[in-house]
Scaffold this motif. Sequence first.
Motif, short mmCIF file in Angstrom:
data_model
loop_
_atom_site.label_atom_id
_atom_site.label_comp_id
_atom_site.label_asym_id
_atom_site.label_seq_id
_atom_site.Cartn_x
_atom_site.Cartn_y
_atom_site.Cartn_z
N SER A 33 0.92 -1.13 -0.22
CA SER A 33 0.00 0.21 0.11
C SER A 33 0.99 1.21 -0.06
CB SER A 33 -0.93 0.07 1.27
OG SER A 33 -0.16 -0.02 2.43
N SER A 34 2.24 1.09 0.06
CA SER A 34 2.96 2.40 0.22
C SER A 34 3.06 3.25 -1.09
CB SER A 34 4.51 1.94 0.43
OG SER A 34 5.00 1.32 -0.57
N GLN A 35 3.44 4.43 -1.11
CA GLN A 35 3.46 5.26 -2.13
C GLN A 35 4.71 4.94 -2.97
OE1 GLN A 35 1.33 7.95 -3.04
NE2 GLN A 35 2.71 8.16 -4.90
N LYS A 36 5.94 4.55 -2.16
CA LYS A 36 7.17 4.04 -2.84
C LYS A 36 6.75 2.99 -4.04
CE LYS A 36 9.24 2.78 0.74
NZ LYS A 36 8.50 3.35 1.77
N LEU A 37 5.89 2.09 -3.69
CA LEU A 37 5.78 0.97 -4.79
C LEU A 37 4.66 1.82 -5.82
CD1 LEU A 37 5.60 -1.80 -5.55
CD2 LEU A 37 3.86 -2.37 -4.46
N ALA A 38 3.94 2.46 -5.40
CA ALA A 38 3.23 3.16 -6.61
C ALA A 38 4.17 3.95 -7.59
CB ALA A 38 2.24 4.00 -6.06
N ASN A 39 5.13 4.83 -6.84
CA ASN A 39 6.36 5.37 -7.51
C ASN A 39 7.08 4.66 -8.31
OD1 ASN A 39 5.19 7.60 -6.25
ND2 ASN A 39 6.75 7.86 -4.71
N ILE A 40 7.47 3.60 -7.82
CA ILE A 40 8.24 2.36 -8.52
C ILE A 40 7.54 1.96 -9.73
CG2 ILE A 40 9.55 0.45 -8.57
CD1 ILE A 40 10.40 1.22 -5.69
N ARG A 102 0.61 -8.36 1.07
CA ARG A 102 1.12 -7.53 2.18
C ARG A 102 2.29 -6.70 1.64
NH1 ARG A 102 2.26 -9.09 7.20
NH2 ARG A 102 2.13 -6.84 7.83
N ALA A 103 3.32 -7.49 1.12
CA ALA A 103 4.65 -6.54 0.98
C ALA A 103 5.35 -7.19 -0.29
CB ALA A 103 5.52 -6.98 2.21
#
Length: 124
Positions: A33-40, A102-103
């Motif tokens: 759910s992190s913004q980092k994953l969306a950014n990547i 989850r991750a």
Amino acid sequence: MAVSTLRQDGWPQTTIVGYANEGLTLYFLIFRSSQKLANIRNDRRVSFAIGGDASDLRHATAVYAAAHAVEITDAKERAHGWEVLVSRHPNLEDFNLPDRSRAAMIKAECKHMSVVDYRKGLGT
């Protein structure tokens, strides 16, 4: 390690993550759910800064790198990334690799790197 990703609006976003490396390949976990994953997912280009706070500036060392990051989806490769993380962070030994739902396990291949080693003289 500080990792910087690019938000969809073009602004950089920097956060701290635990990591492990295998040569110039870095592994780290981030919540799905992190913004980092969306950014990547939007832009694979990331930057890293790895260093510590030296008590004497003349002993400061750091590594800066630019990399292409991707989520590892292959189960064997995810397990390998976890093994690399556990080998660097023994406090993870009592835990299992977090479920893929989850991750996300991220692998980043360094493309450009700079090393600062002030033990060789300031400004080097």
